[in-house]
Write an enzyme that holds these catalytic residues in place. Structure first.
Site, PDB file in Angstrom:
ATOM      1  N   ASN A   4      33.203  30.295  37.703  1.00 10.46           N
ATOM      2  CA  ASN A   4      31.871  30.856  37.514  1.00 10.46           C
ATOM      3  C   ASN A   4      30.917  30.248  38.531  1.00 10.46           C
ATOM      4  OD1 ASN A   4      32.666  32.348  35.203  1.00 10.46           O
ATOM      5  ND2 ASN A   4      32.463  30.507  33.934  1.00 10.46           N
ATOM      6  N   GLY A  10      27.621  32.522  34.022  1.00 17.51           N
ATOM      7  CA  GLY A  10      28.083  31.654  32.939  1.00 17.51           C
ATOM      8  C   GLY A  10      28.351  30.227  33.348  1.00 17.51           C
ATOM      9  N   HIS A  70      34.526  24.071  39.512  1.00 17.13           N
ATOM     10  CA  HIS A  70      35.730  23.935  38.694  1.00 17.13           C
ATOM     11  C   HIS A  70      36.396  25.298  38.546  1.00 17.13           C
ATOM     12  CE1 HIS A  70      32.211  24.546  36.106  1.00 17.13           C
ATOM     13  NE2 HIS A  70      32.992  25.271  35.318  1.00 17.13           N
ATOM     14  N   HIS A 128      38.719  27.314  35.985  1.00 14.96           N
ATOM     15  CA  HIS A 128      39.301  27.371  34.645  1.00 14.96           C
ATOM     16  C   HIS A 128      40.715  27.939  34.758  1.00 14.96           C
ATOM     17  CE1 HIS A 128      35.382  27.178  32.289  1.00 14.96           C
ATOM     18  NE2 HIS A 128      34.922  27.565  33.457  1.00 14.96           N
TER      19      HIS A 128
HETATM   20  P1  5GP Z   1      31.333  26.774  33.143  1.00 13.63           P
HETATM   21  O1  5GP Z   1      30.611  27.426  31.990  1.00 13.63           O
HETATM   22  O2  5GP Z   1      30.383  25.915  33.962  1.00 13.63           O
HETATM   23  O3  5GP Z   1      32.143  27.701  33.973  1.00 13.63           O
HETATM   24  O4  5GP Z   1      32.403  25.831  32.475  1.00 13.63           O
HETATM   25  C1  5GP Z   1      32.123  24.539  32.053  1.00 13.63           C
HETATM   26  C2  5GP Z   1      33.215  24.155  31.101  1.00 13.63           C
HETATM   27  O5  5GP Z   1      33.219  22.757  30.989  1.00 13.63           O
HETATM   28  C3  5GP Z   1      33.030  24.713  29.681  1.00 13.63           C
HETATM   29  O6  5GP Z   1      34.180  25.463  29.336  1.00 13.63           O
HETATM   30  C4  5GP Z   1      32.845  23.474  28.823  1.00 13.63           C
HETATM   31  O7  5GP Z   1      33.471  23.593  27.572  1.00 13.63           O
HETATM   32  C5  5GP Z   1      33.466  22.379  29.662  1.00 13.63           C
HETATM   33  N1  5GP Z   1      32.866  21.074  29.535  1.00 13.63           N
HETATM   34  C6  5GP Z   1      31.535  20.780  29.596  1.00 13.63           C
HETATM   35  N2  5GP Z   1      31.348  19.455  29.498  1.00 13.63           N
HETATM   36  C7  5GP Z   1      32.594  18.902  29.393  1.00 13.63           C
HETATM   37  C8  5GP Z   1      33.051  17.565  29.262  1.00 13.63           C
HETATM   38  O8  5GP Z   1      32.276  16.598  29.241  1.00 13.63           O
HETATM   39  N3  5GP Z   1      34.387  17.378  29.169  1.00 13.63           N
HETATM   40  C9  5GP Z   1      35.273  18.413  29.201  1.00 13.63           C
HETATM   41  N4  5GP Z   1      36.571  18.106  29.095  1.00 13.63           N
HETATM   42  N5  5GP Z   1      34.876  19.699  29.337  1.00 13.63           N
HETATM   43  C10 5GP Z   1      33.557  19.930  29.419  1.00 13.63           C
END
Ligand code: 5GP
Ligand code: ZN
Length: 114
Positions: free
Chosen positions: A87, A93, A100, A102
């Protein structure tokens, strides 16, 4: 970045279930998994999103995808299928502003995503 949650995981200042690490890449389980397998694959160096990647990061970006390939095999989701997602921006999102990928698998997924 000192206040970046994923940089804190890289530095082991925050806990995470790490599943892969090498000189450039770290992978760990998402804390709020959206599928039976939900891993996050990151560059250890802080890059805010794909938009913050440079042309010279081509090898690093390739390593993220190859890590996803290897982890999918290791997690047993290669045959059933998996999805990789990156994302970029709040509108897409993104909530953590450290690049990162997913890796999601272990359940059926619809397309297009909502
Ligand atoms: P985004 O929404 O930015 O694409 O994804 C961020 C992801 O990071 C989310 O799925 C969220 O659950 C995960 N996440 C956020 N903070 C942490 C954390 O401190 N540790 C881990 N393991 N995952 C995290
Ligand atoms: Zn960071």
């Amino acid at each position: 970045m000192s206040d970046c949650p994923f940089c804190r995981i890289v530095r082991r200042e925050a806990r995470a279930d790490v599943v892969l690490e090498d000189d450039d890449v770290l992978a760990f389980r998402d804390v709020r998994p959206q599928a039976p397998v939900h891993l996050l694959i990151i560059p250890k160096r802080h890059v805010d999103s794909l938009a913050g990647a440079a042309d010279g990061d081509a090898e690093l970006l390739g390593k993220l995808l190859l890590a996803a390939r290897d982890l999918a095999r290791r997690e047993g989701i290669d045959a059933t299928g998996y999805r990789i997602v990156a994302n970029r921006g709040r509108g897409a999102g993104q909530t953590v502003f450290h690049l990162h990928v997913h890796l999601l698998g272990g359940r059926a997924m619809g397309w297009p995503p909502g």
